[in-house]
Design a protein around this motif. Structure first.
Motif, PDB file in Angstrom:
ATOM      1  N   ASP A   1      11.322  -3.868  88.882  1.00 44.45           N
ATOM      2  CA  ASP A   1      10.751  -3.382  87.787  1.00 44.45           C
ATOM      3  C   ASP A   1      10.899  -4.645  86.709  1.00 44.45           C
ATOM      4  O   ASP A   1      12.168  -4.823  86.430  1.00 44.45           O
ATOM      5  CB  ASP A   1      11.268  -2.228  87.231  1.00 44.45           C
ATOM      6  CG  ASP A   1      11.112  -1.097  88.323  1.00 44.45           C
ATOM      7  OD1 ASP A   1      10.033  -0.951  88.813  1.00 44.45           O
ATOM      8  OD2 ASP A   1      11.924  -0.442  88.577  1.00 44.45           O
TER       9      ASP A   1
ATOM     10  N   LYS B   1       3.890  -5.307  73.499  1.00 43.68           N
ATOM     11  CA  LYS B   1       2.796  -5.142  74.204  1.00 43.68           C
ATOM     12  C   LYS B   1       1.897  -6.416  74.223  1.00 43.68           C
ATOM     13  O   LYS B   1       1.276  -6.766  75.268  1.00 43.68           O
ATOM     14  CB  LYS B   1       1.781  -4.036  73.460  1.00 43.68           C
ATOM     15  CG  LYS B   1       0.309  -3.760  73.990  1.00 43.68           C
ATOM     16  CD  LYS B   1      -0.415  -2.897  73.574  1.00 43.68           C
ATOM     17  CE  LYS B   1      -1.686  -2.595  74.258  1.00 43.68           C
ATOM     18  NZ  LYS B   1      -2.309  -1.159  74.166  1.00 43.68           N
TER      19      LYS B   1
ATOM     20  N   TYR C   1       3.416  -8.362  77.069  1.00 40.23           N
ATOM     21  CA  TYR C   1       2.776  -7.657  78.282  1.00 40.23           C
ATOM     22  C   TYR C   1       1.385  -8.167  78.704  1.00 40.23           C
ATOM     23  O   TYR C   1       1.138  -8.416  79.721  1.00 40.23           O
ATOM     24  CB  TYR C   1       3.060  -6.406  78.181  1.00 40.23           C
ATOM     25  CG  TYR C   1       2.447  -5.367  79.464  1.00 40.23           C
ATOM     26  CD1 TYR C   1       3.027  -5.410  80.856  1.00 40.23           C
ATOM     27  CD2 TYR C   1       1.250  -5.024  79.179  1.00 40.23           C
ATOM     28  CE1 TYR C   1       2.450  -5.069  81.710  1.00 40.23           C
ATOM     29  CE2 TYR C   1       0.592  -4.241  80.414  1.00 40.23           C
ATOM     30  CZ  TYR C   1       1.097  -4.338  81.396  1.00 40.23           C
ATOM     31  OH  TYR C   1       0.414  -3.742  82.478  1.00 40.23           O
ATOM     32  N   GLU C   2       0.675  -8.150  77.575  1.00 45.18           N
ATOM     33  CA  GLU C   2      -0.751  -8.288  77.715  1.00 45.18           C
ATOM     34  C   GLU C   2      -0.763  -9.729  78.118  1.00 45.18           C
ATOM     35  O   GLU C   2      -1.759 -10.147  79.004  1.00 45.18           O
ATOM     36  CB  GLU C   2      -1.371  -7.923  76.386  1.00 45.18           C
ATOM     37  CG  GLU C   2      -1.740  -6.536  76.071  1.00 45.18           C
ATOM     38  CD  GLU C   2      -2.479  -5.880  77.345  1.00 45.18           C
ATOM     39  OE1 GLU C   2      -3.465  -6.613  78.081  1.00 45.18           O
ATOM     40  OE2 GLU C   2      -2.189  -4.493  77.365  1.00 45.18           O
TER      41      GLU C   2
ATOM     42  N   LYS D   1       0.091 -10.047  81.801  1.00 43.27           N
ATOM     43  CA  LYS D   1      -0.784  -9.501  82.750  1.00 43.27           C
ATOM     44  C   LYS D   1      -2.373 -10.286  82.561  1.00 43.27           C
ATOM     45  O   LYS D   1      -2.743 -10.348  83.947  1.00 43.27           O
ATOM     46  CB  LYS D   1      -1.328  -8.158  82.105  1.00 43.27           C
ATOM     47  CG  LYS D   1      -2.398  -7.432  82.891  1.00 43.27           C
ATOM     48  CD  LYS D   1      -2.418  -5.737  82.426  1.00 43.27           C
ATOM     49  CE  LYS D   1      -3.821  -5.310  83.139  1.00 43.27           C
ATOM     50  NZ  LYS D   1      -4.027  -4.101  82.652  1.00 43.27           N
TER      51      LYS D   1
ATOM     52  N   LYS E   1      -1.816 -13.021  84.938  1.00 44.46           N
ATOM     53  CA  LYS E   1      -1.230 -12.754  86.379  1.00 44.46           C
ATOM     54  C   LYS E   1      -0.163 -13.535  86.646  1.00 44.46           C
ATOM     55  O   LYS E   1       0.217 -14.127  87.689  1.00 44.46           O
ATOM     56  CB  LYS E   1      -2.419 -12.803  87.120  1.00 44.46           C
ATOM     57  CG  LYS E   1      -3.397 -11.849  87.030  1.00 44.46           C
ATOM     58  CD  LYS E   1      -4.409 -11.734  88.278  1.00 44.46           C
ATOM     59  CE  LYS E   1      -5.261 -10.425  87.895  1.00 44.46           C
ATOM     60  NZ  LYS E   1      -6.594 -10.368  88.310  1.00 44.46           N
TER      61      LYS E   1
ATOM     62  N   ASN F   1       3.165 -12.685  90.080  1.00 46.93           N
ATOM     63  CA  ASN F   1       2.252 -12.951  91.140  1.00 46.93           C
ATOM     64  C   ASN F   1       2.762 -13.380  92.597  1.00 46.93           C
ATOM     65  O   ASN F   1       3.868 -13.452  92.583  1.00 46.93           O
ATOM     66  CB  ASN F   1       0.892 -13.993  90.814  1.00 46.93           C
ATOM     67  CG  ASN F   1       1.507 -15.410  90.682  1.00 46.93           C
ATOM     68  OD1 ASN F   1       2.289 -15.843  91.382  1.00 46.93           O
ATOM     69  ND2 ASN F   1       1.271 -15.844  89.407  1.00 46.93           N
TER      70      ASN F   1
ATOM     71  N   TYR G   1       2.157  -4.270  90.884  1.00 45.28           N
ATOM     72  CA  TYR G   1       1.335  -3.490  90.088  1.00 45.28           C
ATOM     73  C   TYR G   1       1.860  -3.649  88.719  1.00 45.28           C
ATOM     74  O   TYR G   1       2.876  -3.509  88.218  1.00 45.28           O
ATOM     75  CB  TYR G   1       1.919  -2.058  90.493  1.00 45.28           C
ATOM     76  CG  TYR G   1       1.840  -1.839  92.183  1.00 45.28           C
ATOM     77  CD1 TYR G   1       0.608  -1.551  92.999  1.00 45.28           C
ATOM     78  CD2 TYR G   1       3.180  -2.099  92.940  1.00 45.28           C
ATOM     79  CE1 TYR G   1       0.748  -1.566  94.287  1.00 45.28           C
ATOM     80  CE2 TYR G   1       3.047  -1.875  94.209  1.00 45.28           C
ATOM     81  CZ  TYR G   1       1.956  -1.370  94.819  1.00 45.28           C
ATOM     82  OH  TYR G   1       2.197  -1.497  96.342  1.00 45.28           O
ATOM     83  N   TYR G   2       0.572  -3.829  87.954  1.00 46.78           N
ATOM     84  CA  TYR G   2       0.800  -3.980  86.663  1.00 46.78           C
ATOM     85  C   TYR G   2       0.487  -2.566  85.803  1.00 46.78           C
ATOM     86  O   TYR G   2      -0.490  -1.793  86.486  1.00 46.78           O
ATOM     87  CB  TYR G   2      -0.167  -4.719  85.812  1.00 46.78           C
ATOM     88  CG  TYR G   2       0.342  -6.122  85.997  1.00 46.78           C
ATOM     89  CD1 TYR G   2       0.791  -6.861  84.995  1.00 46.78           C
ATOM     90  CD2 TYR G   2      -0.183  -6.957  87.146  1.00 46.78           C
ATOM     91  CE1 TYR G   2       1.277  -8.223  85.274  1.00 46.78           C
ATOM     92  CE2 TYR G   2       0.199  -8.245  87.303  1.00 46.78           C
ATOM     93  CZ  TYR G   2       0.927  -8.893  86.452  1.00 46.78           C
ATOM     94  OH  TYR G   2       1.428 -10.123  86.529  1.00 46.78           O
TER      95      TYR G   2
ATOM     96  N   ASP H   1       0.396  -0.367  82.667  1.00 49.03           N
ATOM     97  CA  ASP H   1       0.146  -0.355  81.135  1.00 49.03           C
ATOM     98  C   ASP H   1       0.953   0.500  80.284  1.00 49.03           C
ATOM     99  O   ASP H   1       1.543   0.054  79.278  1.00 49.03           O
ATOM    100  CB  ASP H   1      -1.454  -0.265  81.044  1.00 49.03           C
ATOM    101  CG  ASP H   1      -2.233  -1.435  81.340  1.00 49.03           C
ATOM    102  OD1 ASP H   1      -1.558  -2.463  81.935  1.00 49.03           O
ATOM    103  OD2 ASP H   1      -3.472  -1.071  81.395  1.00 49.03           O
TER     104      ASP H   1
ATOM    105  N   VAL I   1       5.607  -4.642  85.133  1.00 44.42           N
ATOM    106  CA  VAL I   1       5.155  -5.007  86.190  1.00 44.42           C
ATOM    107  C   VAL I   1       6.180  -4.570  87.431  1.00 44.42           C
ATOM    108  O   VAL I   1       7.374  -4.637  87.171  1.00 44.42           O
ATOM    109  CB  VAL I   1       5.298  -6.370  86.543  1.00 44.42           C
ATOM    110  CG1 VAL I   1       4.577  -6.937  87.494  1.00 44.42           C
ATOM    111  CG2 VAL I   1       4.313  -6.823  85.296  1.00 44.42           C
ATOM    112  N   LYS I   2       5.916  -3.973  88.490  1.00 42.61           N
ATOM    113  CA  LYS I   2       6.598  -3.483  89.678  1.00 42.61           C
ATOM    114  C   LYS I   2       5.894  -4.193  90.722  1.00 42.61           C
ATOM    115  O   LYS I   2       4.899  -4.401  91.070  1.00 42.61           O
ATOM    116  CB  LYS I   2       6.315  -1.842  89.653  1.00 42.61           C
ATOM    117  CG  LYS I   2       7.168  -1.576  91.018  1.00 42.61           C
ATOM    118  CD  LYS I   2       6.888   0.101  90.926  1.00 42.61           C
ATOM    119  CE  LYS I   2       7.677   0.857  91.715  1.00 42.61           C
ATOM    120  NZ  LYS I   2       9.140   1.253  90.635  1.00 42.61           N
TER     121      LYS I   2
END
Length: 104
Positions: free
Chosen positions: A24, A30, A33-34, A37, A40, A43, A62-63, A65, A70-71
């Motif tokens: 994790d 945010k 994070y954005e 994301k 990417k 990856n 997995y992202y 939100d 990100v996991k």
């Protein structure tokens, strides 16, 4: 380039059953994070390089939100508790992420 440890508030690993490890990464805000994301930046190429594994050992990325997280999950190199396995709880496997650099 930015160090992952500088933009994440949590970087951790744990068991996801006896044959998998899950990781994790929870970001500080945010906006960061954005960016991660959108690019990417976490990856399969990064995971393969850091953990010296092949693509087929990556179960998923997995992202998420709502948690700014990100996991990702990978196949354990050895099953938990197997002879020669050194981290039964998987709690120390996040170490390669601490020096990871991302291009944002």
């Amino acid at each position: 380039m930015v160090k992952l440890i500088d933009i994440a508030k949590v970087i951790r690993s744990k068991n996801s059953g006896p044959f998998e490890l899950t990781f994790d990464i929870i970001f500080k805000d945010k906006e960061i994070y954005e960016k991660v994301k959108g690019k990417k930046a976490i990856n399969s190429e990064l995971i393969k390089r850091l953990y010296k594994i092949s693509e087929d050992k990556i179960i998923g990325i997995y992202y998420f939100d709502p948690a700014l997280a990100v996991k990702f999950t990978i196949v354990r190199p050895l099953p938990a508790g197997h002879l020669g396995e050194t981290d039964i709880y998987g709690a120390q496997q996040h170490a390669p992420l601490l020096n990871a650099e991302l291009e944002l």
